[in-house]
Design a protein around this motif. Structure first.
Motif, PDB file in Angstrom:
ATOM      1  N   LYS A  71       8.846 -31.751   1.109  1.00  0.00           N
ATOM      2  CA  LYS A  71       8.632 -33.196   1.017  1.00  0.00           C
ATOM      3  C   LYS A  71       9.494 -33.946   2.033  1.00  0.00           C
ATOM      4  N   ILE A  72      10.726 -33.492   2.218  1.00  0.00           N
ATOM      5  CA  ILE A  72      11.595 -34.115   3.224  1.00  0.00           C
ATOM      6  C   ILE A  72      10.989 -33.938   4.607  1.00  0.00           C
ATOM      7  N   LEU A  73      10.498 -32.725   4.882  1.00  0.00           N
ATOM      8  CA  LEU A  73       9.879 -32.449   6.181  1.00  0.00           C
ATOM      9  C   LEU A  73       8.654 -33.331   6.403  1.00  0.00           C
ATOM     10  N   LYS A  74       7.849 -33.487   5.370  1.00  0.00           N
ATOM     11  CA  LYS A  74       6.645 -34.312   5.490  1.00  0.00           C
ATOM     12  C   LYS A  74       7.014 -35.754   5.841  1.00  0.00           C
ATOM     13  N   ASP A  75       8.054 -36.288   5.183  1.00  0.00           N
ATOM     14  CA  ASP A  75       8.479 -37.654   5.484  1.00  0.00           C
ATOM     15  C   ASP A  75       9.080 -37.770   6.880  1.00  0.00           C
ATOM     16  N   LEU A  76       9.844 -36.754   7.300  1.00  0.00           N
ATOM     17  CA  LEU A  76      10.429 -36.772   8.643  1.00  0.00           C
ATOM     18  C   LEU A  76       9.341 -36.736   9.708  1.00  0.00           C
ATOM     19  N   LYS A  77       8.350 -35.875   9.525  1.00  0.00           N
ATOM     20  CA  LYS A  77       7.261 -35.762  10.495  1.00  0.00           C
ATOM     21  C   LYS A  77       6.476 -37.066  10.606  1.00  0.00           C
ATOM     22  N   LYS A  78       6.242 -37.697   9.458  1.00  0.00           N
ATOM     23  CA  LYS A  78       5.485 -38.946   9.460  1.00  0.00           C
ATOM     24  C   LYS A  78       6.305 -40.075  10.094  1.00  0.00           C
ATOM     25  N   PHE A  97       8.841 -39.858  12.358  1.00  0.00           N
ATOM     26  CA  PHE A  97       9.186 -39.686  13.772  1.00  0.00           C
ATOM     27  C   PHE A  97       8.011 -39.260  14.638  1.00  0.00           C
ATOM     28  N   CYS A  98       6.831 -39.099  14.075  1.00  0.00           N
ATOM     29  CA  CYS A  98       5.628 -38.694  14.813  1.00  0.00           C
ATOM     30  C   CYS A  98       5.881 -37.417  15.619  1.00  0.00           C
ATOM     31  N   CYS A  99       6.378 -36.390  14.941  1.00  0.00           N
ATOM     32  CA  CYS A  99       6.616 -35.110  15.603  1.00  0.00           C
ATOM     33  C   CYS A  99       6.223 -33.993  14.646  1.00  0.00           C
ATOM     34  N   ASN A 100       6.137 -32.794  15.155  1.00  0.00           N
ATOM     35  CA  ASN A 100       5.800 -31.648  14.338  1.00  0.00           C
ATOM     36  C   ASN A 100       7.078 -30.958  13.893  1.00  0.00           C
ATOM     37  N   GLY A 101       6.973 -30.127  12.866  1.00  0.00           N
ATOM     38  CA  GLY A 101       8.133 -29.400  12.390  1.00  0.00           C
ATOM     39  C   GLY A 101       7.750 -28.407  11.313  1.00  0.00           C
ATOM     40  N   ASN A 102       8.719 -27.609  10.899  1.00  0.00           N
ATOM     41  CA  ASN A 102       8.486 -26.645   9.829  1.00  0.00           C
ATOM     42  C   ASN A 102       9.802 -26.291   9.148  1.00  0.00           C
ATOM     43  N   VAL A 103       9.691 -25.588   8.009  1.00  0.00           N
ATOM     44  CA  VAL A 103      10.857 -25.112   7.270  1.00  0.00           C
ATOM     45  C   VAL A 103      10.950 -23.612   7.491  1.00  0.00           C
ATOM     46  N   VAL A 104      12.121 -23.146   7.946  1.00  0.00           N
ATOM     47  CA  VAL A 104      12.340 -21.735   8.241  1.00  0.00           C
ATOM     48  C   VAL A 104      13.351 -21.183   7.242  1.00  0.00           C
ATOM     49  N   GLN A 105      13.054 -20.016   6.684  1.00  0.00           N
ATOM     50  CA  GLN A 105      13.983 -19.356   5.773  1.00  0.00           C
ATOM     51  C   GLN A 105      14.848 -18.385   6.578  1.00  0.00           C
ATOM     52  N   ASP A 106      16.164 -18.617   6.572  1.00  0.00           N
ATOM     53  CA  ASP A 106      17.102 -17.772   7.289  1.00  0.00           C
ATOM     54  C   ASP A 106      17.951 -17.012   6.280  1.00  0.00           C
ATOM     55  N   LYS A 107      18.282 -15.755   6.599  1.00  0.00           N
ATOM     56  CA  LYS A 107      19.054 -14.929   5.665  1.00  0.00           C
ATOM     57  C   LYS A 107      20.458 -15.489   5.449  1.00  0.00           C
ATOM     58  N   LEU A 158      21.705 -18.687   6.637  1.00  0.00           N
ATOM     59  CA  LEU A 158      21.810 -20.139   6.517  1.00  0.00           C
ATOM     60  C   LEU A 158      20.957 -20.728   5.408  1.00  0.00           C
ATOM     61  N   GLY A 159      20.061 -19.965   4.837  1.00  0.00           N
ATOM     62  CA  GLY A 159      19.150 -20.504   3.831  1.00  0.00           C
ATOM     63  C   GLY A 159      17.977 -21.195   4.501  1.00  0.00           C
ATOM     64  N   LYS A 160      17.501 -22.269   3.884  1.00  0.00           N
ATOM     65  CA  LYS A 160      16.374 -23.003   4.456  1.00  0.00           C
ATOM     66  C   LYS A 160      16.867 -23.956   5.533  1.00  0.00           C
ATOM     67  N   VAL A 161      16.152 -23.965   6.653  1.00  0.00           N
ATOM     68  CA  VAL A 161      16.492 -24.823   7.792  1.00  0.00           C
ATOM     69  C   VAL A 161      15.238 -25.590   8.187  1.00  0.00           C
ATOM     70  N   ILE A 162      15.377 -26.898   8.372  1.00  0.00           N
ATOM     71  CA  ILE A 162      14.268 -27.732   8.836  1.00  0.00           C
ATOM     72  C   ILE A 162      14.328 -27.801  10.353  1.00  0.00           C
ATOM     73  N   GLN A 163      13.199 -27.527  10.998  1.00  0.00           N
ATOM     74  CA  GLN A 163      13.102 -27.618  12.453  1.00  0.00           C
ATOM     75  C   GLN A 163      12.125 -28.720  12.817  1.00  0.00           C
ATOM     76  N   LEU A 164      12.517 -29.562  13.772  1.00  0.00           N
ATOM     77  CA  LEU A 164      11.664 -30.634  14.273  1.00  0.00           C
ATOM     78  C   LEU A 164      11.572 -30.546  15.785  1.00  0.00           C
ATOM     79  N   GLN A 165      10.425 -30.963  16.336  1.00  0.00           N
ATOM     80  CA  GLN A 165      10.264 -30.966  17.781  1.00  0.00           C
ATOM     81  C   GLN A 165      11.000 -32.149  18.383  1.00  0.00           C
ATOM     82  N   GLY A 166      11.647 -31.899  19.511  1.00  0.00           N
ATOM     83  CA  GLY A 166      12.310 -32.974  20.241  1.00  0.00           C
ATOM     84  C   GLY A 166      13.728 -33.220  19.760  1.00  0.00           C
TER      85      GLY A 166
END
Length: 111
Positions: free
Chosen positions: A56-63, A65-75, A77-85
């Protein structure tokens, strides 16, 4: 022989104060930038509380900032949000205005 009545003071524990605080009180949210190829870059957000819905945080961030992104699971660091730019300052402002993180708990890294 003379008996000396010496009292040795208790040992000093420098981490005593850190343990007395609530767990997770000193955790920071790290916002970093990673350079990709050429002018392309990624903004990563890590250290958010596990209670939050990252999707939900990612969805709001993408909307917002008008950019793409995803949530990555790292061993490690845990969950990490990635955004373009380069969205570091925008993400920091968004998290504080939404009330998710206090401003003094955010660390912005990068050039």
């Amino acid at each position: 022989m003379v008996d000396l009545d010496i009292q040795i003071p208790a040992t000093f524990d420098p981490f005593l104060d850190a343990e007395s605080e609530a767990p997770g009180a000193k955790e920071y949210v790290h916002i970093r930038i990673q350079q990709r190829n050429g002018k392309k870059s990624l903004t990563t957000v890590q250290g958010l509380k596990k209670d939050f819905s990252y999707e939900k945080i990612l969805k709001d961030l993408k909307k917002e900032f008008c950019c793409n992104g995803n949530v990555v699971q790292d061993k490690e660091l845990g969950k990490v949000i990635q955004l373009q730019g380069d969205q570091r300052k925008k993400v920091a402002n968004f998290l504080t205005q939404a009330g998710l993180v206090k401003k003094d708990r955010i660390k912005i890294h990068g050039f």
